[in-house]
Design a protein around this motif. Sequence first.
Motif, PDB file in Angstrom:
ATOM      1  N   LEU A 172       0.640  -1.441  -0.086  1.00  0.00           N
ATOM      2  CA  LEU A 172      -0.271   0.191   0.534  1.00  0.00           C
ATOM      3  C   LEU A 172       0.882   1.063   0.022  1.00  0.00           C
ATOM      4  O   LEU A 172       1.644   0.871   0.673  1.00  0.00           O
ATOM      5  CB  LEU A 172      -0.865  -0.320   1.307  1.00  0.00           C
ATOM      6  N   ALA A 173       1.035   2.060  -1.041  1.00  0.00           N
ATOM      7  CA  ALA A 173       1.764   3.185  -1.016  1.00  0.00           C
ATOM      8  C   ALA A 173       1.344   3.954   0.235  1.00  0.00           C
ATOM      9  O   ALA A 173       0.552   4.338   1.033  1.00  0.00           O
ATOM     10  CB  ALA A 173       0.635   4.721  -1.802  1.00  0.00           C
ATOM     11  N   PRO A 174       2.572   5.184   0.502  1.00  0.00           N
ATOM     12  CA  PRO A 174       2.602   5.772   2.020  1.00  0.00           C
ATOM     13  C   PRO A 174       1.692   6.578   1.636  1.00  0.00           C
ATOM     14  O   PRO A 174       1.251   6.959   3.313  1.00  0.00           O
ATOM     15  CB  PRO A 174       4.314   5.373   2.153  1.00  0.00           C
ATOM     16  N   LEU A 175       1.488   7.732   0.939  1.00  0.00           N
ATOM     17  CA  LEU A 175       0.658   8.465   1.326  1.00  0.00           C
ATOM     18  C   LEU A 175      -0.707   8.354   1.551  1.00  0.00           C
ATOM     19  O   LEU A 175      -1.297   7.617   0.358  1.00  0.00           O
ATOM     20  CB  LEU A 175       0.774   9.134   0.559  1.00  0.00           C
ATOM     21  N   VAL A 176      -1.286   8.698   2.432  1.00  0.00           N
ATOM     22  CA  VAL A 176      -2.864   8.603   2.771  1.00  0.00           C
ATOM     23  C   VAL A 176      -3.793  10.032   2.878  1.00  0.00           C
ATOM     24  O   VAL A 176      -3.713  10.926   3.135  1.00  0.00           O
ATOM     25  CB  VAL A 176      -2.983   7.460   4.170  1.00  0.00           C
ATOM     26  N   PRO A 177      -4.199   9.992   1.897  1.00  0.00           N
ATOM     27  CA  PRO A 177      -5.088  11.311   1.918  1.00  0.00           C
ATOM     28  C   PRO A 177      -6.067  11.662   2.832  1.00  0.00           C
ATOM     29  O   PRO A 177      -6.118  11.080   3.414  1.00  0.00           O
ATOM     30  CB  PRO A 177      -6.382  10.941   1.251  1.00  0.00           C
ATOM     31  N   GLY A 178      -6.003  12.546   3.050  1.00  0.00           N
ATOM     32  CA  GLY A 178      -6.184  13.877   4.592  1.00  0.00           C
ATOM     33  C   GLY A 178      -4.772  12.932   6.161  1.00  0.00           C
ATOM     34  O   GLY A 178      -5.282  13.975   6.701  1.00  0.00           O
ATOM     35  N   ALA A 201      -2.964   2.215  -3.369  1.00  0.00           N
ATOM     36  CA  ALA A 201      -2.816   3.248  -3.681  1.00  0.00           C
ATOM     37  C   ALA A 201      -4.261   3.649  -3.044  1.00  0.00           C
ATOM     38  O   ALA A 201      -5.727   3.516  -3.487  1.00  0.00           O
ATOM     39  CB  ALA A 201      -1.771   4.486  -4.400  1.00  0.00           C
ATOM     40  N   ILE A 202      -4.375   4.177  -2.060  1.00  0.00           N
ATOM     41  CA  ILE A 202      -5.595   5.115  -1.650  1.00  0.00           C
ATOM     42  C   ILE A 202      -5.878   6.287  -2.235  1.00  0.00           C
ATOM     43  O   ILE A 202      -4.866   6.924  -2.259  1.00  0.00           O
ATOM     44  CB  ILE A 202      -5.832   5.096  -0.098  1.00  0.00           C
ATOM     45  N   THR A 203      -7.824   6.437  -2.521  1.00  0.00           N
ATOM     46  CA  THR A 203      -8.002   7.889  -3.139  1.00  0.00           C
ATOM     47  C   THR A 203      -9.515   7.841  -2.767  1.00  0.00           C
ATOM     48  O   THR A 203      -9.762   6.956  -2.095  1.00  0.00           O
ATOM     49  CB  THR A 203      -7.495   7.753  -4.609  1.00  0.00           C
ATOM     50  N   LEU A 258      -5.000  -5.132   6.845  1.00  0.00           N
ATOM     51  CA  LEU A 258      -3.018  -5.495   7.308  1.00  0.00           C
ATOM     52  C   LEU A 258      -2.940  -4.372   7.798  1.00  0.00           C
ATOM     53  O   LEU A 258      -2.158  -4.168   8.369  1.00  0.00           O
ATOM     54  CB  LEU A 258      -3.342  -5.903   6.025  1.00  0.00           C
ATOM     55  N   TYR A 259      -3.831  -3.228   7.612  1.00  0.00           N
ATOM     56  CA  TYR A 259      -3.349  -1.526   8.430  1.00  0.00           C
ATOM     57  C   TYR A 259      -4.298  -1.400   9.171  1.00  0.00           C
ATOM     58  O   TYR A 259      -4.867  -1.369   9.776  1.00  0.00           O
ATOM     59  CB  TYR A 259      -3.141  -0.637   7.130  1.00  0.00           C
ATOM     60  N   SER A 260      -3.772  -0.285  10.441  1.00  0.00           N
ATOM     61  CA  SER A 260      -3.944   0.199  10.990  1.00  0.00           C
ATOM     62  C   SER A 260      -5.427   1.422  10.828  1.00  0.00           C
ATOM     63  O   SER A 260      -5.117   2.111  10.330  1.00  0.00           O
ATOM     64  CB  SER A 260      -3.316   1.014  12.250  1.00  0.00           C
ATOM     65  N   PRO A 261      -6.940   0.625  11.157  1.00  0.00           N
ATOM     66  CA  PRO A 261      -7.691   2.072  10.840  1.00  0.00           C
ATOM     67  C   PRO A 261      -7.407   3.748  10.713  1.00  0.00           C
ATOM     68  O   PRO A 261      -7.903   4.051   9.375  1.00  0.00           O
ATOM     69  CB  PRO A 261      -8.824   1.369  10.837  1.00  0.00           C
ATOM     70  N   LEU A 262      -7.006   3.227  12.205  1.00  0.00           N
ATOM     71  CA  LEU A 262      -7.045   4.578  12.772  1.00  0.00           C
ATOM     72  C   LEU A 262      -5.708   5.364  12.300  1.00  0.00           C
ATOM     73  O   LEU A 262      -5.746   6.745  11.980  1.00  0.00           O
ATOM     74  CB  LEU A 262      -5.957   5.113  14.331  1.00  0.00           C
ATOM     75  N   LYS A 263      -5.403   4.598  11.035  1.00  0.00           N
ATOM     76  CA  LYS A 263      -3.713   4.985  10.471  1.00  0.00           C
ATOM     77  C   LYS A 263      -4.414   6.301   8.279  1.00  0.00           C
ATOM     78  O   LYS A 263      -3.522   6.372   8.289  1.00  0.00           O
ATOM     79  CB  LYS A 263      -2.224   5.034  10.258  1.00  0.00           C
ATOM     80  N   ILE A 264      -5.180   5.149   8.535  1.00  0.00           N
ATOM     81  CA  ILE A 264      -5.666   4.676   6.156  1.00  0.00           C
ATOM     82  C   ILE A 264      -7.051   5.750   6.644  1.00  0.00           C
ATOM     83  O   ILE A 264      -7.480   5.819   5.052  1.00  0.00           O
ATOM     84  CB  ILE A 264      -5.173   3.919   6.139  1.00  0.00           C
ATOM     85  N   TYR A 265      -7.964   5.491   6.924  1.00  0.00           N
ATOM     86  CA  TYR A 265      -9.041   6.643   6.803  1.00  0.00           C
ATOM     87  C   TYR A 265      -8.875   7.351   8.172  1.00  0.00           C
ATOM     88  O   TYR A 265      -8.346   8.311   8.601  1.00  0.00           O
ATOM     89  CB  TYR A 265     -10.094   5.431   7.738  1.00  0.00           C
ATOM     90  N   LYS A 266      -9.482   8.791   7.034  1.00  0.00           N
ATOM     91  CA  LYS A 266     -10.513   9.737   7.517  1.00  0.00           C
ATOM     92  C   LYS A 266     -11.599   9.715   8.588  1.00  0.00           C
ATOM     93  O   LYS A 266     -12.280   8.559   8.766  1.00  0.00           O
ATOM     94  CB  LYS A 266     -11.291  10.812   6.477  1.00  0.00           C
ATOM     95  N   LYS A 267     -12.116  10.430   9.496  1.00  0.00           N
ATOM     96  CA  LYS A 267     -13.132   9.969  10.150  1.00  0.00           C
ATOM     97  C   LYS A 267     -13.783   9.418   9.018  1.00  0.00           C
ATOM     98  O   LYS A 267     -15.278   9.112  10.394  1.00  0.00           O
ATOM     99  CB  LYS A 267     -12.920  11.487  11.622  1.00  0.00           C
ATOM    100  N   LYS A 268     -14.613  10.577   8.443  1.00  0.00           N
ATOM    101  CA  LYS A 268     -15.466   9.806   7.996  1.00  0.00           C
ATOM    102  C   LYS A 268     -15.666   8.860   7.214  1.00  0.00           C
ATOM    103  O   LYS A 268     -17.012   8.019   7.095  1.00  0.00           O
ATOM    104  CB  LYS A 268     -16.055  11.083   6.793  1.00  0.00           C
ATOM    105  N   PHE A 269     -14.862   7.956   7.104  1.00  0.00           N
ATOM    106  CA  PHE A 269     -14.255   6.782   6.919  1.00  0.00           C
ATOM    107  C   PHE A 269     -14.358   6.413   8.248  1.00  0.00           C
ATOM    108  O   PHE A 269     -14.678   3.829   7.907  1.00  0.00           O
ATOM    109  CB  PHE A 269     -13.313   6.362   6.613  1.00  0.00           C
TER     110      PHE A 269
END
Length: 328
Positions: A172-178, A201-203, A258-269
């Motif tokens: 997963l790309a290291p850049l996480v939107p937001g 990559a997340i978008t 596989l990743y901590s949701p607190l690190k890859i999701y904005k609050k709205k997701f």
Amino acid sequence: MRILLIRSEGNQTHINDFMSDLLLHGLRQLYGSDVIDYPGCWYMYSSEITNRKYDINKIWGKGFTINNTLNNYNSIDRSDIKKKIQEKYFDLVIYSSIRRSDQFLDDVIKYNNKVIFIDGEDDNIIDERYTKSGLYFKRELLEKKNNVIPISFAVPKEKILKTINENPANLLAPLVPGRLDTYIYDNEKTYYDMYSNSIFAITNKKLGWDCLRHYEILMNGCIPLFFNINDCPKLILKTLPKERLSEIYSSYHSVLRLYSPLKIYKKKFLSVKKIFSCIPDIFKNKSASSFLKKNSNILEIKNELLNFTQQNLTTEILAKYVLSKQKL
């Protein structure tokens, strides 16, 4: 064809407009110096970027993807624009950021110049003062309206990766939107390398659905995991393969567990259910090579999307699309 592209000189925070910049690049690919940018989009010209002192943070995305795409700034004849409009010197006048600048419009209309209006703003507003005078292209268009046509971003052909990276280091790309702490890329090359060296990559939707990040992921041979793409209105993101991206998300969104949701999701997701559903998986193997061994078709998908980008998402195709709607 002689075209005048009138751009905005920006606002208090940023001096450019991506929709305007990308259309200019595509038109210049087609008609060279017969396309006049006024005022000059100096931040797209390699020589001017070197010669001028400016705050890079006042150019959207630090200028990545649009910088160094044009040459010979001073060879473009930007003199006597008002007089040329009055004499109908141009075959077409394009207001590439109409809600920010309508300079010379009274003369454009008075002297019966053919005119196009581009509205690349993130909202769904249509300024109907202009729709009766020429075609009006709207980036975030919700519903069909007379004389209003959808338009989407694109990318310069020369910046699209030629072939995919078959041995990416990141699942997963290291850049996480937001997540601003992941916005660490100070130059275009390292930014592009980050995507080309990743499988996914997340978008997601920003203020508007259309976002240059979607295209930058695709142009670097990376696979977007596009949150909520099924909610995107029909007339927005028309050039992206939305159905295919939805299929890909449905098939591979489990990677995100596989990743901590607190690190890859904005609050709205985020949701309590989503947080707890990830707990069993976050310590599992995140190796890109291991994932590729188990999912041999991933490289085919990467190739498929890169080929689609090369064939359908260039600025030249964008320019041809806009011109095809105007009877010249």
